[in-house]
Design a protein around this motif. Structure first.
Motif, PDB file in Angstrom:
ATOM      1  N   ASP A  53     -14.865  74.840  31.253  1.00  0.00           N
ATOM      2  CA  ASP A  53     -14.840  74.164  32.559  1.00  0.00           C
ATOM      3  C   ASP A  53     -13.865  72.995  32.587  1.00  0.00           C
ATOM      4  OD1 ASP A  53     -16.135  72.441  30.902  1.00  0.00           O
ATOM      5  OD2 ASP A  53     -18.000  72.339  32.065  1.00  0.00           O
ATOM      6  N   TRP A  54     -12.836  73.041  31.728  1.00  0.00           N
ATOM      7  CA  TRP A  54     -11.817  72.002  31.797  1.00  0.00           C
ATOM      8  C   TRP A  54     -11.020  72.173  33.086  1.00  0.00           C
ATOM      9  CZ3 TRP A  54      -9.232  70.683  26.423  1.00  0.00           C
ATOM     10  CH2 TRP A  54     -10.245  70.272  25.541  1.00  0.00           C
ATOM     11  N   HIS A  55     -10.236  71.165  33.362  1.00  0.00           N
ATOM     12  CA  HIS A  55      -9.553  71.137  34.658  1.00  0.00           C
ATOM     13  C   HIS A  55      -8.650  72.349  34.894  1.00  0.00           C
ATOM     14  CE1 HIS A  55      -7.652  69.605  38.241  1.00  0.00           C
ATOM     15  NE2 HIS A  55      -6.489  69.895  37.691  1.00  0.00           N
ATOM     16  N   GLY A  56      -7.883  72.767  33.861  1.00  0.00           N
ATOM     17  CA  GLY A  56      -6.948  73.888  34.041  1.00  0.00           C
ATOM     18  C   GLY A  56      -7.675  75.141  34.500  1.00  0.00           C
ATOM     19  N   THR A  57      -8.762  75.475  33.820  1.00  0.00           N
ATOM     20  CA  THR A  57      -9.556  76.644  34.196  1.00  0.00           C
ATOM     21  C   THR A  57     -10.066  76.505  35.625  1.00  0.00           C
ATOM     22  OG1 THR A  57     -10.310  76.839  31.909  1.00  0.00           O
ATOM     23  CG2 THR A  57     -11.606  77.995  33.589  1.00  0.00           C
ATOM     24  N   MET A  58     -10.647  75.338  35.924  1.00  0.00           N
ATOM     25  CA  MET A  58     -11.301  75.166  37.220  1.00  0.00           C
ATOM     26  C   MET A  58     -10.275  75.160  38.374  1.00  0.00           C
ATOM     27  SD  MET A  58     -14.267  75.296  36.181  1.00  0.00           S
ATOM     28  CE  MET A  58     -15.254  75.011  37.629  1.00  0.00           C
ATOM     29  N   HIS A  59      -9.105  74.582  38.109  1.00  0.00           N
ATOM     30  CA  HIS A  59      -8.100  74.567  39.176  1.00  0.00           C
ATOM     31  C   HIS A  59      -7.516  75.969  39.387  1.00  0.00           C
ATOM     32  CE1 HIS A  59      -4.350  72.889  41.243  1.00  0.00           C
ATOM     33  NE2 HIS A  59      -5.370  72.665  42.036  1.00  0.00           N
ATOM     34  N   LEU A 111       4.018  63.043  32.349  1.00  0.00           N
ATOM     35  CA  LEU A 111       5.118  63.988  32.592  1.00  0.00           C
ATOM     36  C   LEU A 111       4.634  65.377  32.991  1.00  0.00           C
ATOM     37  CD1 LEU A 111       7.404  62.971  29.563  1.00  0.00           C
ATOM     38  CD2 LEU A 111       7.675  62.337  31.975  1.00  0.00           C
ATOM     39  N   SER A 112       3.416  65.476  33.467  1.00  0.00           N
ATOM     40  CA  SER A 112       2.884  66.777  33.884  1.00  0.00           C
ATOM     41  C   SER A 112       2.620  66.795  35.380  1.00  0.00           C
ATOM     42  CB  SER A 112       1.562  67.080  33.149  1.00  0.00           C
ATOM     43  OG  SER A 112       1.832  67.472  31.834  1.00  0.00           O
ATOM     44  N   ALA A 113       2.860  67.949  35.991  1.00  0.00           N
ATOM     45  CA  ALA A 113       2.595  68.100  37.433  1.00  0.00           C
ATOM     46  C   ALA A 113       2.070  69.507  37.692  1.00  0.00           C
ATOM     47  CB  ALA A 113       3.869  67.826  38.229  1.00  0.00           C
ATOM     48  N   PHE A 114       1.048  69.871  36.951  1.00  0.00           N
ATOM     49  CA  PHE A 114       0.584  71.263  37.028  1.00  0.00           C
ATOM     50  C   PHE A 114      -0.259  71.543  38.270  1.00  0.00           C
ATOM     51  CE2 PHE A 114       1.875  70.952  32.630  1.00  0.00           C
ATOM     52  CZ  PHE A 114       2.652  72.093  32.545  1.00  0.00           C
ATOM     53  N   ASP A 115      -0.928  70.552  38.809  1.00  0.00           N
ATOM     54  CA  ASP A 115      -1.684  70.808  40.051  1.00  0.00           C
ATOM     55  C   ASP A 115      -0.726  71.259  41.160  1.00  0.00           C
ATOM     56  OD1 ASP A 115      -4.028  70.197  38.857  1.00  0.00           O
ATOM     57  OD2 ASP A 115      -4.393  68.327  39.950  1.00  0.00           O
ATOM     58  N   ARG A 116       0.347  70.522  41.287  1.00  0.00           N
ATOM     59  CA  ARG A 116       1.357  70.849  42.296  1.00  0.00           C
ATOM     60  C   ARG A 116       1.926  72.247  42.032  1.00  0.00           C
ATOM     61  NH1 ARG A 116       6.848  70.152  42.192  1.00  0.00           N
ATOM     62  NH2 ARG A 116       7.850  69.633  44.168  1.00  0.00           N
ATOM     63  N   TYR A 117       2.215  72.509  40.777  1.00  0.00           N
ATOM     64  CA  TYR A 117       2.812  73.785  40.363  1.00  0.00           C
ATOM     65  C   TYR A 117       1.873  74.954  40.656  1.00  0.00           C
ATOM     66  CZ  TYR A 117       4.788  76.989  36.760  1.00  0.00           C
ATOM     67  OH  TYR A 117       5.327  78.042  36.055  1.00  0.00           O
ATOM     68  N   ARG A 118       0.593  74.788  40.380  1.00  0.00           N
ATOM     69  CA  ARG A 118      -0.357  75.872  40.646  1.00  0.00           C
ATOM     70  C   ARG A 118      -0.487  76.122  42.157  1.00  0.00           C
ATOM     71  NH1 ARG A 118      -3.213  74.084  35.463  1.00  0.00           N
ATOM     72  NH2 ARG A 118      -3.727  72.205  36.626  1.00  0.00           N
ATOM     73  N   LEU A 119      -0.367  75.077  42.944  1.00  0.00           N
ATOM     74  CA  LEU A 119      -0.424  75.264  44.402  1.00  0.00           C
ATOM     75  C   LEU A 119       0.813  76.009  44.919  1.00  0.00           C
ATOM     76  CD1 LEU A 119      -1.919  71.824  45.427  1.00  0.00           C
ATOM     77  CD2 LEU A 119      -2.992  74.071  45.738  1.00  0.00           C
ATOM     78  N   ILE A 120       1.959  75.710  44.306  1.00  0.00           N
ATOM     79  CA  ILE A 120       3.185  76.452  44.666  1.00  0.00           C
ATOM     80  C   ILE A 120       3.011  77.930  44.309  1.00  0.00           C
ATOM     81  CG2 ILE A 120       5.627  76.750  44.060  1.00  0.00           C
ATOM     82  CD1 ILE A 120       5.701  73.647  43.660  1.00  0.00           C
ATOM     83  N   GLN A 121       2.436  78.179  43.125  1.00  0.00           N
ATOM     84  CA  GLN A 121       2.206  79.576  42.715  1.00  0.00           C
ATOM     85  C   GLN A 121       1.227  80.283  43.643  1.00  0.00           C
ATOM     86  OE1 GLN A 121       1.797  80.458  38.377  1.00  0.00           O
ATOM     87  NE2 GLN A 121       1.738  78.236  38.222  1.00  0.00           N
ATOM     88  N   LYS A 122       0.219  79.535  44.091  1.00  0.00           N
ATOM     89  CA  LYS A 122      -0.765  80.144  45.000  1.00  0.00           C
ATOM     90  C   LYS A 122      -0.060  80.671  46.249  1.00  0.00           C
ATOM     91  CE  LYS A 122      -4.510  79.062  48.116  1.00  0.00           C
ATOM     92  NZ  LYS A 122      -5.097  78.036  48.949  1.00  0.00           N
ATOM     93  N   LYS A 123       0.850  79.870  46.796  1.00  0.00           N
ATOM     94  CA  LYS A 123       1.580  80.306  48.005  1.00  0.00           C
ATOM     95  C   LYS A 123       2.394  81.552  47.707  1.00  0.00           C
ATOM     96  CE  LYS A 123       1.827  76.412  50.968  1.00  0.00           C
ATOM     97  NZ  LYS A 123       2.384  75.152  51.269  1.00  0.00           N
ATOM     98  N   TRP A 124       3.041  81.560  46.553  1.00  0.00           N
ATOM     99  CA  TRP A 124       3.826  82.739  46.165  1.00  0.00           C
ATOM    100  C   TRP A 124       2.903  83.952  45.983  1.00  0.00           C
ATOM    101  CZ3 TRP A 124       3.069  85.526  41.692  1.00  0.00           C
ATOM    102  CH2 TRP A 124       3.977  86.578  41.486  1.00  0.00           C
ATOM    103  N   LEU A 125       1.737  83.726  45.352  1.00  0.00           N
ATOM    104  CA  LEU A 125       0.792  84.826  45.090  1.00  0.00           C
ATOM    105  C   LEU A 125       0.286  85.429  46.395  1.00  0.00           C
ATOM    106  CD1 LEU A 125      -0.909  86.438  43.024  1.00  0.00           C
ATOM    107  CD2 LEU A 125      -2.612  84.598  43.125  1.00  0.00           C
ATOM    108  N   GLU A 126       0.027  84.571  47.372  1.00  0.00           N
ATOM    109  CA  GLU A 126      -0.439  85.075  48.677  1.00  0.00           C
ATOM    110  C   GLU A 126       0.582  86.017  49.301  1.00  0.00           C
ATOM    111  OE1 GLU A 126      -3.365  81.437  50.124  1.00  0.00           O
ATOM    112  OE2 GLU A 126      -1.210  81.271  50.450  1.00  0.00           O
TER     113      GLU A 126
END
Ligand SMILES: [Fe+2]
Length: 405
Positions: free
Chosen positions: A315-321, A273-288
């Motif tokens: 170096d867990w995934h959240g930090t690295m992504h 039930l998690s989709a944080f990779d997608r969510y972080r990419l959406i935030q990246k676009k907003w941040l730009e």
């Protein structure tokens, strides 16, 4: 409020801080359904700006609610919640935005809730009316020159940390050293109920400051967990109903990012039930887009609030992504400071080869590891101190306004 602080400090001196749990009666649990209507918590302020503020509170039973308010000593105005042409009613969680306020002005307000007993056909039947005491709020001046804030992080269901840090370290004499408060993630271990959120965050905040000053809850990875996690946003007001956004106070542009969960989305704990990779990419676009905005570019200082630091957080995934998607944008954007939590070990990290801005990571949640980060921004100086719960300063920066190209 000041008398609350005095009695808290006297109790610390007399009884030892560990025995203190503010509002202990409030920790007893949820009120029962047959209890009379009452204010469960609030009011608490969100999104305070020069001409607007959102006032929130929770009633025990479904009600029709409004705010009575005005500048100076008058409360001749009324405001309601609106939703698709209907005035909000028959609800418990109130989120009412006052607009058209005068900047830099003291206002009085109170909250009113009339119980909705039920409907007979289309006709509403009303019950008793609750009215709060009068409260004060002051809108910031347009173009205010300074701002002060304090940051707490990683409370992990320890509400007593809020008065401990704010009352002991958040004041100079009797003067409150903050215009707003940031709860920078992981206020809870996981969230299972409204009463947990009320007792462990909202009530202590209201008791100490939140009727007069706003606060921010930055989502940490632990706010993503538990049966109640998806209901959390209903209890707060964000500029665009998202956990990532930006706002200006004084000379500072604040950029709030949501670092999401710390493990990969397919980790067994998240049950698919998690989709944080997608969510972080959406935030990246907003941040730009945000870092190209006039508000960001013209600000004297730029401060990023994010629970998991993209650097110095393992170096867990959240930090690295976060590093992969946010890092290059932040490094290009001439950030002045990033404030994070998550590791539970307070640390300050000077700029290095991987990040060209300083990073403060607040500690917690245990005694001796908890910190309050205090920021004071003036037009030319961003003064930051990280103070451990025993009063020792364990990190500090005095950052001059950068020459911007
Ligand atoms: Fe965390």
């Amino acid at each position: 409020m000041l008398s609350d602080r005095r009695s808290f400090l006297e109790k610390i001196a007399g009884a030892g801080a560990l025995s203190l749990v503010p509002g202990a009666s409030a920790l007893a649990g949820t009120a029962s359904a047959d209890e009379k209507n009452h204010f469960v918590v609030g009011p608490y302020l969100q999104n305070l700006g020069p001409d607007a503020v959102t006032i929130m509170w929770i009633t025990h039973k479904n009600s029709f609610s409004w705010v009575e308010y005005g500048a100076g000593t008058y409360t001749s105005k009324r405001e309601f919640g609106y939703n698709n042409g209907l005035i909000e009613a028959n609800n418990r969680i109130n989120r009412i935005t006052l607009t058209g306020l005068t900047p830099g002005t003291a206002h009085k307000y109170r909250i009113v809730s009339t119980e909705v007993l039920g409907y007979k056909g289309s006709k509403v039947e009303f019950g008793d009316t609750l009215t709060s005491p009068m409260y004060d709020l002051k809108t910031p001046a347009a173009g205010e020159e300074e701002c002060r804030l304090v940051v707490l992080n990683d409370l992990h269901d320890r509400p007593q940390t809020i008065p401990k840090l704010l009352y002991s370290l958040g004041y100079t004499g009797n003067r409150r050293d903050f215009d707003f408060v940031v709860f920078n993630g992981d206020c809870f271990d996981w969230v299972s109920s409204e009463s947990q959120m009320v007792d462990h965050l909202l009530k202590p905040a209201v008791d100490i400051f939140a009727t007069e000053l706003p606060f921010i809850l930055t989502q940490g990875n632990h706010e993503c967990r538990g049966s109640f996690s998806r209901h959390i946003p209903s209890y707060y007001a964000y500029p665009e109903e998202k956990y990532y956004y930006a706002f200006t106070r004084g000379p500072v542009r604040f950029v709030v990012l949501d670092s999401g969960e710390d493990k990969t989305d397919d980790s067994v704990e998240y049950g698919g039930l998690s989709a944080f990779d997608r969510y972080r990419l959406i935030q990246k676009k907003w941040l730009e887009k945000e870092v190209e905005s006039p508000e960001f570019k013209k600000a004297a200082f730029r401060v990023v609030l994010i629970h998991i630091s993209p650097y110095h957080s393992g170096d867990w995934h959240g930090t690295m992504h976060c590093r992969e998607v946010f890092g290059p944008v932040l490094n290009r954007a001439k950030i002045d400071l990033q404030i994070s939590g998550h590791t539970h070990r307070y640390a300050s990290h000077d700029p290095d080869d991987s990040h060209n801005y300083p990073i403060l990571i607040g500690g917690g949640p245990l005694e001796g590891k908890r910190t309050l980060i205090k920021v004071h921004a003036t037009p030319k100086l961003l003064d930051v101190k990280m103070i451990r719960d025993d009063g020792e300063v364990v990190g500090k920066y005095a950052l001059s306004k950068k020459a911007r190209t």
